[in-house]
Design a protein around this motif. Structure first.
Motif, PDB file in Angstrom:
ATOM      1  N   UNK A 270       0.794  -1.224   0.000  1.00 23.89           N
ATOM      2  CA  UNK A 270       0.000   0.000   0.000  1.00 23.89           C
ATOM      3  C   UNK A 270       0.826   1.273   0.000  1.00 23.89           C
ATOM      4  N   UNK A 271       2.132   1.159   0.099  1.00 21.25           N
ATOM      5  CA  UNK A 271       2.970   2.353   0.128  1.00 21.25           C
ATOM      6  C   UNK A 271       3.963   2.323  -1.025  1.00 21.25           C
ATOM      7  N   UNK A 272       4.431   3.509  -1.413  1.00 22.09           N
ATOM      8  CA  UNK A 272       5.430   3.621  -2.466  1.00 22.09           C
ATOM      9  C   UNK A 272       6.102   4.980  -2.373  1.00 22.09           C
ATOM     10  N   UNK A 273       7.250   5.082  -2.997  1.00 25.20           N
ATOM     11  CA  UNK A 273       7.988   6.341  -2.995  1.00 25.20           C
ATOM     12  C   UNK A 273       8.055   6.903  -4.402  1.00 25.20           C
ATOM     13  N   UNK A 274       8.408   8.167  -4.500  1.00 26.88           N
ATOM     14  CA  UNK A 274       8.544   8.795  -5.812  1.00 26.88           C
ATOM     15  C   UNK A 274       9.674   8.146  -6.607  1.00 26.88           C
ATOM     16  N   UNK A 275      10.721   7.699  -5.914  1.00 29.76           N
ATOM     17  CA  UNK A 275      11.825   7.028  -6.600  1.00 29.76           C
ATOM     18  C   UNK A 275      11.339   5.747  -7.276  1.00 29.76           C
ATOM     19  N   UNK A 276      10.455   5.005  -6.620  1.00 31.58           N
ATOM     20  CA  UNK A 276       9.909   3.790  -7.220  1.00 31.58           C
ATOM     21  C   UNK A 276       9.104   4.124  -8.474  1.00 31.58           C
ATOM     22  N   UNK A 277       8.321   5.181  -8.415  1.00 32.15           N
ATOM     23  CA  UNK A 277       7.524   5.593  -9.561  1.00 32.15           C
ATOM     24  C   UNK A 277       8.438   5.974 -10.724  1.00 32.15           C
ATOM     25  N   UNK A 278       9.516   6.698 -10.424  1.00 36.20           N
ATOM     26  CA  UNK A 278      10.445   7.103 -11.486  1.00 36.20           C
ATOM     27  C   UNK A 278      11.115   5.898 -12.134  1.00 36.20           C
ATOM     28  N   UNK A 279      11.396   4.867 -11.355  1.00 37.81           N
ATOM     29  CA  UNK A 279      12.007   3.654 -11.925  1.00 37.81           C
ATOM     30  C   UNK A 279      11.025   2.905 -12.816  1.00 37.81           C
TER      31      UNK A 279
ATOM     32  N   UNK B 228       8.544   8.456 -18.751  1.00 34.04           N
ATOM     33  CA  UNK B 228       7.762   9.684 -18.530  1.00 34.04           C
ATOM     34  C   UNK B 228       8.617  10.735 -17.841  1.00 34.04           C
ATOM     35  N   UNK B 229       8.292  11.972 -18.101  1.00 36.91           N
ATOM     36  CA  UNK B 229       9.045  13.062 -17.482  1.00 36.91           C
ATOM     37  C   UNK B 229       8.633  13.224 -16.022  1.00 36.91           C
TER      38      UNK B 229
END
Length: 117
Positions: free
Chosen positions: A16-25, A30-31
């Motif tokens: 249920x949790x995530x970080x912005x770094x995970x999203x960027x990977x 995407x920009x």
């Protein structure tokens, strides 16, 4: 795959949790601006909550009307993200275990000092 679909897939796996770094990977094509816009839209729709700079929690259905998730729902993952040991403070722990005659107004967490920069 959209960011919302990615979050749904993680929820189905119990994450249920995530970080912005995970999203960027995951969404490397995407920009950063596009990703931040998607995150902002999901936050305004009360789909996710920003609990700390760059750390997010998906809001389960039972909390979507309020738009806020209780800290006990994500505190373990957040402290693991920080790499800090912690424990739930005495009054908050007593309320969790039903040993308190009053409800604590805030959740208190005890951890080590912040690292100096």
């Amino acid at each position: 795959m959209s960011l919302n679909d990615w979050i749904k897939e993680r929820e189905q796996r119990g994450i249920t949790t995530f970080s912005f770094q995970q999203i960027r990977c995951v969404f490397a094509e995407r920009s950063e601006k596009t990703l931040k816009t998607d995150i902002n839209r999901l936050t305004l729709a009360k789909r996710i909550q920003n609990v700390h700079k760059g750390f997010y929690v998906s809001i389960p259905t039972q909390y979507q009307l309020k738009g806020v998730v209780p800290p006990t729902y994500y505190i373990d993952e957040l402290m693991e993200y920080f790499g800090k040991p912690y424990y739930v403070e005495l009054l908050s722990a007593a309320a969790i275990y039903g040993a308190s005659h009053q409800r604590a107004m805030i959740t208190q967490i005890v951890t080590t000092w912040p690292d100096t920069v």
